[in-house]
Design a protein around this motif. Structure first.
Motif, PDB file in Angstrom:
ATOM      1  N   UNK A  70     -50.260  32.757  63.152  1.00 43.84           N
ATOM      2  CA  UNK A  70     -51.414  31.915  63.460  1.00 43.84           C
ATOM      3  C   UNK A  70     -52.461  32.057  62.359  1.00 43.84           C
ATOM      4  N   UNK A  71     -53.007  30.908  61.942  1.00 40.83           N
ATOM      5  CA  UNK A  71     -54.095  30.883  60.963  1.00 40.83           C
ATOM      6  C   UNK A  71     -55.323  30.256  61.606  1.00 40.83           C
ATOM      7  N   UNK A  72     -56.498  30.756  61.235  1.00 38.68           N
ATOM      8  CA  UNK A  72     -57.736  30.203  61.773  1.00 38.68           C
ATOM      9  C   UNK A  72     -58.428  29.317  60.739  1.00 38.68           C
ATOM     10  N   UNK A  73     -59.522  28.704  61.125  1.00 34.34           N
ATOM     11  CA  UNK A  73     -60.189  27.728  60.255  1.00 34.34           C
ATOM     12  C   UNK A  73     -60.732  28.352  58.966  1.00 34.34           C
ATOM     13  N   UNK A  74     -61.043  29.631  58.981  1.00 36.07           N
ATOM     14  CA  UNK A  74     -61.546  30.282  57.777  1.00 36.07           C
ATOM     15  C   UNK A  74     -60.463  30.445  56.711  1.00 36.07           C
ATOM     16  N   UNK A  75     -59.214  30.366  57.108  1.00 35.70           N
ATOM     17  CA  UNK A  75     -58.085  30.505  56.188  1.00 35.70           C
ATOM     18  C   UNK A  75     -57.581  29.162  55.666  1.00 35.70           C
ATOM     19  N   UNK A  76     -58.128  28.058  56.170  1.00 39.83           N
ATOM     20  CA  UNK A  76     -57.562  26.746  55.874  1.00 39.83           C
ATOM     21  C   UNK A  76     -57.682  26.317  54.419  1.00 39.83           C
ATOM     22  N   UNK A  77     -58.717  26.740  53.703  1.00 34.71           N
ATOM     23  CA  UNK A  77     -58.794  26.384  52.277  1.00 34.71           C
ATOM     24  C   UNK A  77     -57.600  26.961  51.517  1.00 34.71           C
ATOM     25  N   UNK A  78     -57.280  28.217  51.792  1.00 38.72           N
ATOM     26  CA  UNK A  78     -56.135  28.853  51.137  1.00 38.72           C
ATOM     27  C   UNK A  78     -54.822  28.217  51.598  1.00 38.72           C
ATOM     28  N   UNK A  79     -54.712  27.954  52.891  1.00 36.74           N
ATOM     29  CA  UNK A  79     -53.486  27.334  53.418  1.00 36.74           C
ATOM     30  C   UNK A  79     -53.287  25.956  52.781  1.00 36.74           C
ATOM     31  N   UNK A  80     -54.352  25.165  52.701  1.00 35.75           N
ATOM     32  CA  UNK A  80     -54.259  23.825  52.102  1.00 35.75           C
ATOM     33  C   UNK A  80     -53.812  23.916  50.638  1.00 35.75           C
ATOM     34  N   UNK A  81     -54.409  24.839  49.910  1.00 37.16           N
ATOM     35  CA  UNK A  81     -54.050  25.007  48.501  1.00 37.16           C
ATOM     36  C   UNK A  81     -52.568  25.363  48.363  1.00 37.16           C
ATOM     37  N   UNK A  82     -52.097  26.252  49.222  1.00 31.17           N
ATOM     38  CA  UNK A  82     -50.702  26.672  49.168  1.00 31.17           C
ATOM     39  C   UNK A  82     -49.754  25.557  49.594  1.00 31.17           C
ATOM     40  N   UNK A  83     -50.144  24.767  50.584  1.00 33.07           N
ATOM     41  CA  UNK A  83     -49.323  23.619  50.983  1.00 33.07           C
ATOM     42  C   UNK A  83     -49.225  22.610  49.843  1.00 33.07           C
ATOM     43  N   UNK A  84     -50.340  22.369  49.169  1.00 36.15           N
ATOM     44  CA  UNK A  84     -50.330  21.452  48.023  1.00 36.15           C
ATOM     45  C   UNK A  84     -49.435  21.971  46.903  1.00 36.15           C
ATOM     46  N   UNK A  85     -49.459  23.277  46.684  1.00 37.92           N
ATOM     47  CA  UNK A  85     -48.605  23.873  45.660  1.00 37.92           C
ATOM     48  C   UNK A  85     -47.127  23.714  46.030  1.00 37.92           C
ATOM     49  N   UNK A  86     -46.796  23.970  47.284  1.00 37.25           N
ATOM     50  CA  UNK A  86     -45.414  23.775  47.737  1.00 37.25           C
ATOM     51  C   UNK A  86     -44.988  22.320  47.579  1.00 37.25           C
ATOM     52  N   UNK A  87     -45.887  21.405  47.939  1.00 39.08           N
ATOM     53  CA  UNK A  87     -45.568  19.973  47.831  1.00 39.08           C
ATOM     54  C   UNK A  87     -45.286  19.590  46.391  1.00 39.08           C
ATOM     55  N   UNK A  88     -46.091  20.111  45.463  1.00 42.88           N
ATOM     56  CA  UNK A  88     -45.917  19.767  44.050  1.00 42.88           C
ATOM     57  C   UNK A  88     -44.620  20.333  43.479  1.00 42.88           C
ATOM     58  N   UNK A  89     -44.100  21.392  44.085  1.00 44.86           N
ATOM     59  CA  UNK A  89     -42.866  22.009  43.601  1.00 44.86           C
ATOM     60  C   UNK A  89     -41.612  21.372  44.192  1.00 44.86           C
ATOM     61  N   UNK A  90     -41.796  20.546  45.222  1.00 44.44           N
ATOM     62  CA  UNK A  90     -40.639  19.934  45.875  1.00 44.44           C
ATOM     63  C   UNK A  90     -40.400  18.531  45.327  1.00 44.44           C
ATOM     64  N   UNK A  91     -39.139  18.175  45.186  1.00 48.54           N
ATOM     65  CA  UNK A  91     -38.800  16.810  44.771  1.00 48.54           C
ATOM     66  C   UNK A  91     -38.087  16.062  45.896  1.00 48.54           C
TER      67      UNK A  91
END
Length: 68
Positions: free
Chosen positions: A16-37
């Motif tokens: 579980x992640x809370x709202x204070x962690x969402x900036x980091x989670x969003x950044x990591x999701x974007x990084x994963x998205x950019x690495x996937x084709x």
């Protein structure tokens, strides 16, 4: 650390992640998205990102990953 939040997602347990962690989670999701084709993976990450955005903007809202 490249994945300081998503690196702790437990495939066999709940995470579980809370709202204070969402900036980091969003950044990591974007990084994963950019690495996937794969469009299916990108679409799933977009959906998770939308949930993360909702978590960030709403009080008492969490982003939870269920294992198994």
């Amino acid at each position: 650390l490249e994945f300081r939040c998503l690196g702790f997602v437990d495939r066999y347990g709940d995470t579980t992640f809370n709202r204070l962690q969402m900036d980091d989670v969003q950044r990591e999701l974007n990084l994963l998205r950019s690495k996937s084709n794969q469009s299916e993976v990108q679409a799933l990450l977009d959906q998770i990102s939308a949930l993360a955005q909702r978590c960030k903007s709403d009080v008492h809202t969490y982003l939870k990953f269920y294992g198994d």
